[in-house]
Motif scaffolding. Structure first.
Motif, mmCIF file in Angstrom:
data_model
loop_
_atom_site.group_PDB
_atom_site.id
_atom_site.type_symbol
_atom_site.label_atom_id
_atom_site.label_comp_id
_atom_site.label_asym_id
_atom_site.label_seq_id
_atom_site.Cartn_x
_atom_site.Cartn_y
_atom_site.Cartn_z
ATOM 1 N N CYS A 133 -50.738 -31.239 -30.903
ATOM 2 C CA CYS A 133 -49.484 -31.770 -30.375
ATOM 3 C C CYS A 133 -49.375 -33.209 -30.859
ATOM 4 N N SER A 140 -40.368 -32.227 -39.660
ATOM 5 C CA SER A 140 -41.636 -31.722 -39.118
ATOM 6 C C SER A 140 -42.864 -32.397 -39.729
ATOM 7 N N ASN A 162 -52.173 -22.170 -29.385
ATOM 8 C CA ASN A 162 -50.726 -22.277 -29.285
ATOM 9 C C ASN A 162 -50.367 -23.216 -28.132
ATOM 10 N N ASN A 164 -47.370 -24.919 -28.311
ATOM 11 C CA ASN A 164 -46.011 -25.239 -28.753
ATOM 12 C C ASN A 164 -45.102 -25.702 -27.622
ATOM 13 N N GLN A 167 -44.593 -31.161 -25.940
ATOM 14 C CA GLN A 167 -43.813 -31.983 -26.855
ATOM 15 C C GLN A 167 -44.353 -33.401 -26.831
#
Length: 195
Positions: A133, A140, A162, A164, A167
């Motif tokens: 993160c 990106s 994962n 995702n 943020q």
């Protein structure tokens, strides 16, 4: 020694940053200014709202870095700083990896947020498949985490591949040579680490 047993860590608390928070401080011995004020060079402070269950379980102070590990019951978070000197990074990185392994053995998520002084591709945890993160731009691409730098060295990694839903962003405030990193979101708790 530099490393304290996970179950017998005596919490060193700093004074509260603000009402409603519990805080822990890891730093070298304070220095005294010419005016008689004590201060620390470097160090880490962790603040947790009073209503959040959790406790500091370990701190690591060494010439190659500092870290505080906090058990939040549903996951473990490690906050750290690694000295830029590459030849002295082994003990600190080992401490961070041990916290990750401990959380993995407990089958809880682990999140390591640090000034790694390594880009993600140089970091053995991130390069080894850990969830990453970090602040990214509109293409990106990783965003530099110091005000006058071209490298991203402040970011979070996880034992979950994962992450995702987390943020990362930088605050506009300037309090040091590093930008203030925020990691917000939810970790999907699973008993299968790596999912």
């Amino acid at each position: 020694g530099d490393h304290r047993d996970l179950h017998s860590f005596p919490t060193r608390r700093s004074s509260d940053l603000a009402d409603g928070y519990r805080t822990w401080l890891a730093c070298t011995l304070p220095k005294v200014s010419a005016r008689g004020h004590s201060y620390c060079v470097g160090g880490i402070i962790v603040a947790i709202r009073q209503e959040v269950k959790g406790h500091a379980v370990e701190q690591f102070l060494h010439e190659d870095g500092e870290s505080i590990h906090v058990d939040l019951e549903s996951f473990v978070v490690s906050i750290g700083w690694r000295r830029p000197s590459a030849e002295n990074a082994g003990n600190w990185m080992e401490d961070i990896a041990q916290s990750c392994l401990h959380a993995t053995a407990l089958e809880v998520p682990w999140l390591g947020i640090a000034d790694w002084n390594l880009t993600p591709d140089q970091n053995p945890l991130a390069a080894g498949g850990a969830g990453l993160c970090a602040v990214r731009d509109h293409r990106s691409e990783l965003t530099p985490s110091r005000w006058n730098s071209t490298r991203c060295i402040d970011y979070a990694v996880s034992n979950l591949s994962n992450i995702n839903d987390l943020q990362a962003s930088f605050a506009p405030d300037r309090v040091s040579d590093h930008k203030i990193l925020y990691s917000r979101g939810k970790l999907k708790v699973s008993t299968e680490v790596g999912r």
